[in-house]
Design a protein around this motif. Structure first.
Motif: not given
Length: 223
Positions: A48-61
């Motif tokens: 997700a980070i590689k694709r620029g989808d930083y919303a995945a970080l909200d879920e992960y953290f």
């Protein structure tokens, strides 16, 4: 993978180097509420980070969970993590054993992942020496029976850090708990191991429970 981020500051350009080990250590150690509930999402988050989808970080953290856990309902503002207070304790307890800037830099060069979780490396630049005798850092050497329990997913204090200790303590028993994080949080196995050891410290503990928690399958981007 190495990324260098640049930022213009009043004193000039600041560059921050982040390599793969540092990134993974940060994602691992900072997972909330515990790494054992997040580790299987790492492939998804990295893609997700590689694709620029930083919303995945909200879920992960687990940012929403963090807000509900640590911010009172009647709070008028967010409560920041008191990192300075944390460093004051950690660095003060080192006394004159604090690393020098040169030593900390060499440590990070040897193992960049230390930047992800080891506050001790920053003690070289923090505060003053605490009133602690140098002997506090003397390596132990004893034949007294001891038990050390580790979580397989503990990015801070994994079992490999105990290898030098085992050389100085021949009667040290080491057990690694599968799919568990720091101190095997939530695992009944920890209590069983400690109880068995305290009953007869000189006897090898039955560690058959160490794999009772199963590893979860990886989750990939798009799943």
């Amino acid at each position: 993978m190495t990324t260098v981020a640049s930022e213009n500051t009043p004193s000039g350009k600041l560059q921050i180097r982040i390599d793969g080990a540092t990134l993974l250590a940060t994602l691992d150690y900072a997972a909330n509420p515990s790494i054992e509930s997040r580790y299987y999402q790492l492939p998804k988050v990295l893609e997700a980070i590689k694709r620029g989808d930083y919303a995945a970080l909200d879920e992960y953290f687990g940012l929403e969970e963090t807000d509900s856990l640590f911010i009172p309902e009647n709070a008028t503002s967010e409560l920041p993590y008191a990192y300075g207070h944390n460093l004051a304790h950690i660095c003060g307890d080192l006394g004159k054993n604090r690393p020098t800037p040169t030593e900390s830099i060499e440590m990070i060069h040897r193992e960049p992942a230390l930047m992800g979780f080891s506050a001790v490396t920053f003690c070289a630049w923090w505060g003053e020496d605490g009133d602690v005798p140098p002997s506090i850092n003397t390596d132990p050497a004893s034949d007294v029976p001891a038990l050390a329990v580790f979580g397989q997913l503990d990015s801070c204090c994994g079992i490999r850090w105990s290898q030098p200790l085992a050389l100085a303590m021949p009667n040290l028993q080491r057990v690694e708990l599968q799919a568990q994080g720091h101190v095997g949080t939530g695992a009944d196995c920890v209590q069983e191991l400690v109880s068995a050891f305290l009953d007869v410290p000189s006897r090898r503990v039955n560690d058959s429970c160490k794999n009772e928690v199963q590893l979860r399958p990886w989750v990939f981007y798009g799943d």
